[in-house]
Design a protein around this motif. Structure first.
Motif, PDB file in Angstrom:
ATOM      1  N   ARG A 116       4.455   8.480   2.011  1.00  0.00           N
ATOM      2  CA  ARG A 116       5.654   8.431   1.501  1.00  0.00           C
ATOM      3  C   ARG A 116       6.035   6.850   1.451  1.00  0.00           C
ATOM      4  O   ARG A 116       5.435   6.065   2.279  1.00  0.00           O
ATOM      5  N   SER A 117       6.988   6.665   0.393  1.00  0.00           N
ATOM      6  CA  SER A 117       7.323   5.125   0.597  1.00  0.00           C
ATOM      7  C   SER A 117       8.864   5.093   1.127  1.00  0.00           C
ATOM      8  O   SER A 117       9.409   6.133   0.772  1.00  0.00           O
ATOM      9  N   ASN A 118       9.121   3.905   1.335  1.00  0.00           N
ATOM     10  CA  ASN A 118      10.609   3.598   1.859  1.00  0.00           C
ATOM     11  C   ASN A 118      11.706   3.864   0.681  1.00  0.00           C
ATOM     12  O   ASN A 118      12.712   3.869   1.130  1.00  0.00           O
ATOM     13  N   ASN A 119      11.314   3.886  -0.465  1.00  0.00           N
ATOM     14  CA  ASN A 119      11.985   4.278  -1.471  1.00  0.00           C
ATOM     15  C   ASN A 119      12.139   5.526  -2.257  1.00  0.00           C
ATOM     16  O   ASN A 119      12.529   5.621  -3.233  1.00  0.00           O
ATOM     17  N   GLY A 120      11.479   6.625  -1.324  1.00  0.00           N
ATOM     18  CA  GLY A 120      11.745   7.935  -1.573  1.00  0.00           C
ATOM     19  C   GLY A 120      10.334   8.487  -2.522  1.00  0.00           C
ATOM     20  O   GLY A 120      10.432   9.915  -2.401  1.00  0.00           O
ATOM     21  N   GLU A 121       9.550   8.006  -2.767  1.00  0.00           N
ATOM     22  CA  GLU A 121       8.480   8.543  -3.731  1.00  0.00           C
ATOM     23  C   GLU A 121       7.500   9.279  -2.610  1.00  0.00           C
ATOM     24  O   GLU A 121       7.254   8.442  -1.670  1.00  0.00           O
ATOM     25  N   THR A 122       6.829  10.367  -2.874  1.00  0.00           N
ATOM     26  CA  THR A 122       5.956  10.861  -2.043  1.00  0.00           C
ATOM     27  C   THR A 122       4.555  11.335  -2.810  1.00  0.00           C
ATOM     28  O   THR A 122       4.514  11.342  -3.791  1.00  0.00           O
ATOM     29  N   GLY A 123       3.584  11.427  -1.646  1.00  0.00           N
ATOM     30  CA  GLY A 123       2.433  12.048  -2.366  1.00  0.00           C
ATOM     31  C   GLY A 123       1.754  12.310  -1.121  1.00  0.00           C
ATOM     32  O   GLY A 123       2.231  12.467  -0.097  1.00  0.00           O
ATOM     33  N   PHE A 124       0.248  13.016  -1.316  1.00  0.00           N
ATOM     34  CA  PHE A 124      -0.635  13.300  -0.167  1.00  0.00           C
ATOM     35  C   PHE A 124      -1.857  13.217  -0.587  1.00  0.00           C
ATOM     36  O   PHE A 124      -2.426  13.104  -1.804  1.00  0.00           O
TER      37      PHE A 124
ATOM     38  N   ASN B  46      -5.869  14.556  -0.623  1.00  0.00           N
ATOM     39  CA  ASN B  46      -6.774  15.829  -0.500  1.00  0.00           C
ATOM     40  C   ASN B  46      -7.882  15.917   0.649  1.00  0.00           C
ATOM     41  O   ASN B  46      -8.656  14.938   1.039  1.00  0.00           O
ATOM     42  N   PRO B  47      -7.660  16.866   1.663  1.00  0.00           N
ATOM     43  CA  PRO B  47      -8.422  16.810   2.907  1.00  0.00           C
ATOM     44  C   PRO B  47      -9.754  16.880   2.727  1.00  0.00           C
ATOM     45  O   PRO B  47     -10.861  16.525   3.354  1.00  0.00           O
ATOM     46  N   ALA B  48     -10.456  17.303   1.401  1.00  0.00           N
ATOM     47  CA  ALA B  48     -11.674  17.554   1.152  1.00  0.00           C
ATOM     48  C   ALA B  48     -12.159  16.090   1.015  1.00  0.00           C
ATOM     49  O   ALA B  48     -13.410  16.037   1.137  1.00  0.00           O
ATOM     50  N   ASN B  49     -11.580  15.285   0.073  1.00  0.00           N
ATOM     51  CA  ASN B  49     -12.291  14.099  -0.123  1.00  0.00           C
ATOM     52  C   ASN B  49     -11.511  12.799   0.172  1.00  0.00           C
ATOM     53  O   ASN B  49     -11.759  11.595  -0.117  1.00  0.00           O
ATOM     54  N   GLY B  50     -10.170  13.000   0.478  1.00  0.00           N
ATOM     55  CA  GLY B  50      -9.264  12.059   1.132  1.00  0.00           C
ATOM     56  C   GLY B  50      -8.644  11.181  -0.217  1.00  0.00           C
ATOM     57  O   GLY B  50      -7.794  10.681   0.130  1.00  0.00           O
ATOM     58  N   ALA B  51      -8.813  11.888  -1.379  1.00  0.00           N
ATOM     59  CA  ALA B  51      -8.056  10.981  -2.694  1.00  0.00           C
ATOM     60  C   ALA B  51      -6.678  11.519  -2.672  1.00  0.00           C
ATOM     61  O   ALA B  51      -6.132  12.463  -2.413  1.00  0.00           O
ATOM     62  N   TYR B  52      -5.998  10.519  -3.241  1.00  0.00           N
ATOM     63  CA  TYR B  52      -4.492  10.639  -3.356  1.00  0.00           C
ATOM     64  C   TYR B  52      -4.208  10.131  -4.620  1.00  0.00           C
ATOM     65  O   TYR B  52      -4.749   8.837  -5.012  1.00  0.00           O
ATOM     66  N   ARG B  53      -3.044  10.483  -5.185  1.00  0.00           N
ATOM     67  CA  ARG B  53      -2.420   9.463  -6.315  1.00  0.00           C
ATOM     68  C   ARG B  53      -0.991   9.758  -6.200  1.00  0.00           C
ATOM     69  O   ARG B  53      -0.399  11.057  -6.174  1.00  0.00           O
ATOM     70  N   MET B  54      -0.305   8.680  -6.350  1.00  0.00           N
ATOM     71  CA  MET B  54       1.528   8.923  -6.466  1.00  0.00           C
ATOM     72  C   MET B  54       1.773   7.913  -7.455  1.00  0.00           C
ATOM     73  O   MET B  54       1.162   7.013  -7.712  1.00  0.00           O
ATOM     74  N   VAL B  55       3.100   7.958  -7.801  1.00  0.00           N
ATOM     75  CA  VAL B  55       3.866   7.445  -8.743  1.00  0.00           C
ATOM     76  C   VAL B  55       4.963   6.483  -7.987  1.00  0.00           C
ATOM     77  O   VAL B  55       5.613   7.119  -7.263  1.00  0.00           O
ATOM     78  N   LEU B  56       4.932   5.328  -8.133  1.00  0.00           N
ATOM     79  CA  LEU B  56       5.958   4.347  -7.679  1.00  0.00           C
ATOM     80  C   LEU B  56       6.704   3.695  -8.576  1.00  0.00           C
ATOM     81  O   LEU B  56       6.030   3.121  -9.732  1.00  0.00           O
TER      82      LEU B  56
END
Length: 450
Positions: free
Chosen positions: A380-388, A390-400
């Motif tokens: 999570r960012s301090n500006n409210g955006e969130t993401g997570f 994947n436990p299978a490969n660690g990959a993440y993507r989020m929009v900021l």
């Protein structure tokens, strides 16, 4: 294709506002072409095979070269350059472009499915040339062939796609794959960078097949059967006051369920549609606050569909889906065990809180600092955006949001909380890569923490 309106779920959760029914007729919407990021999944789902074979060691400057059942064309003024470019792709020789990465792939025999290997070099790659620009590609499928230097005639455009290959380089190369399947035979692909830049991408073999696509056991977003491995819903197209987020999925057995994560906070009306060409498809969709990622007891904010009613698609207008953070939803099949395809369409009727021009994508992986093992984490960012991740490969993507500083917090059970600062990202940037590492919580033993 069966699409009918379903009555709203009678829930007291009034924070979502009123829900009005509307009807979509079968001719209004057609599912987009299927995209695949995994080569083996693509081959199994489409019946495609290698149609180019291994690429040659030359020429080093050509406008057009035929290899096997494929003709590569450069878009002028760029030219083709076949050589030993990288250890990341499996063959000795690959294709690079002299100049901008502007390429056509012409199939000797039109096919329903086509895919290609590609690697996007990092700054540490031994064979980069000039500035290394991280590239997004616009891939257009065309039902007819067209001349080098031209574009697919508008009437022959099957579909248009945006593809971002992940960065790859030594010591652990990570080349990628992009595959597509369409109901209309594909004669030619055009691959273009929307912003001209002398980047460094290497192309490998091409795969194609003309077998009709059967419902696959796995779709391109598997595994997506838990909140921690949900697929991320990304912008498909933006027109006027509407923004559409579209994903094709499959339910591949009776126990399968799909989770989808929407990480753009909305303060406007949305239209939610679940469409399948299989008239027996019967599903419920539950909307959750993002807390469902870590709390299995988090109740749904809203449920669309009714497993006690007759099979039907879902077509609902949801008025002001105001959640304090991002939204997750679960698609669960009511009955039946045979594989079935469906398409999810999520339309923002008015402008969202963030426009596509005001945001950038942050992506990478979350791993254990000491071992490099992947970690499923809430980000999570301090500006409210969130993401997570994947436990299978660690990959993440989020929009900021652009042009502001972000303090990123990474949280996961049994790991120390980690924070990273992302400086303001400028208007012209669209993608930032950041790998994150976390440390396991110390365990107290007689002789201290270990």
């Amino acid at each position: 294709m069966t699409v009918v309106a379903i009555r709203p779920f009678p829930t007291p959760l009034l924070l979502l506002g009123a829900i009005a029914c509307s009807v979509t007729y079968a001719g209004e919407f057609q599912a987009p072409t299927y995209e695949y990021r995994d080569k083996q999944t693509f081959l199994e789902a489409t019946g495609a095979s290698d149609v180019s074979g291994a690429l040659p060691s030359g020429p080093s400057s050509a406008a057009e070269t035929t290899v096997g059942g494929v003709t590569f064309q450069s878009h002028p003024p760029s030219t083709l350059n076949f050589a030993a470019w990288t250890e990341g792709l499996p063959d000795p020789f690959e294709l690079a472009l002299n100049g901008d990465e502007e390429l056509n792939i012409v199939l000797g025999t039109p096919a329903l499915g086509v895919g290609f290997e590609v690697e996007q070099a990092t700054n540490t790659h031994p064979n980069i040339n000039g500035s290394n620009v991280i590239s997004d590609f616009i891939v257009v499928l065309c039902a007819e062939t067209f001349d080098r230097g031209d574009a697919c005639p508008t009437a022959s455009v099957i579909s248009t796609h945006r593809f971002h290959p992940p960065l790859s380089g030594p010591p652990d190369y990570a080349p990628s794959f992009f595959g597509l399947w369409a109901a209309t035979p594909i004669a030619q692909l055009s691959i273009r960078e929307p912003t001209a830049a002398d980047g460094n991408e290497f192309f490998g073999r091409v795969f194609a097949g003309s077998e009709p696509r059967l419902s696959p056991l796995l779709d391109q977003f598997e595994t997506d059967d838990s909140p921690q491995s949900a697929s991320t819903l990304e912008l498909f197209q933006s027109q006027g006051f509407e923004r559409q987020y579209i994903q094709p999925h499959s339910i591949h057995n009776a126990a399968d369920q799909d989770w989808v994560f929407h990480n753009v906070r909305l303060d406007r009306d949305i239209r939610f549609e679940l469409i399948s060409s299989d008239p027996s498809f019967h599903a419920e969709v539950a909307f959750f606050d993002v807390d469902r990622f870590s709390d299995a007891q988090e109740p749904p904010l809203l449920v669309l569909g009714d497993c006690g009613a007759a099979p039907a698609g879902i077509d609902e207008m949801v008025d002001s889906l105001n959640t304090p953070r991002s939204t997750m939803f679960q698609i669960r099949r009511c009955s039946g065990s045979a594989p079935v395809d469906y398409t999810l369409r999520y339309t923002v009727i008015r402008n969202a809180s963030f426009s596509n021009e005001q945001v950038f994508r942050l992506s990478g992986s979350v791993t254990t600092a000491s071992t490099g093992d992947p970690v499923g984490a809430f980000i999570r960012s301090n500006n409210g955006e969130t993401g997570f991740s994947n436990p299978a490969n660690g990959a993440y993507r989020m929009v900021l949001t652009k042009n502001i500083e972000h303090l990123i917090t990474i949280e996961s059970p049994n790991f120390e909380i980690q924070q990273e600062v992302i400086g303001p990202v400028g208007f012209l940037e669209s993608e930032v890569s950041l790998d994150l590492q976390v440390n396991p919580l110390g365990l107290l033993f007689a002789d201290g923490f270990e």
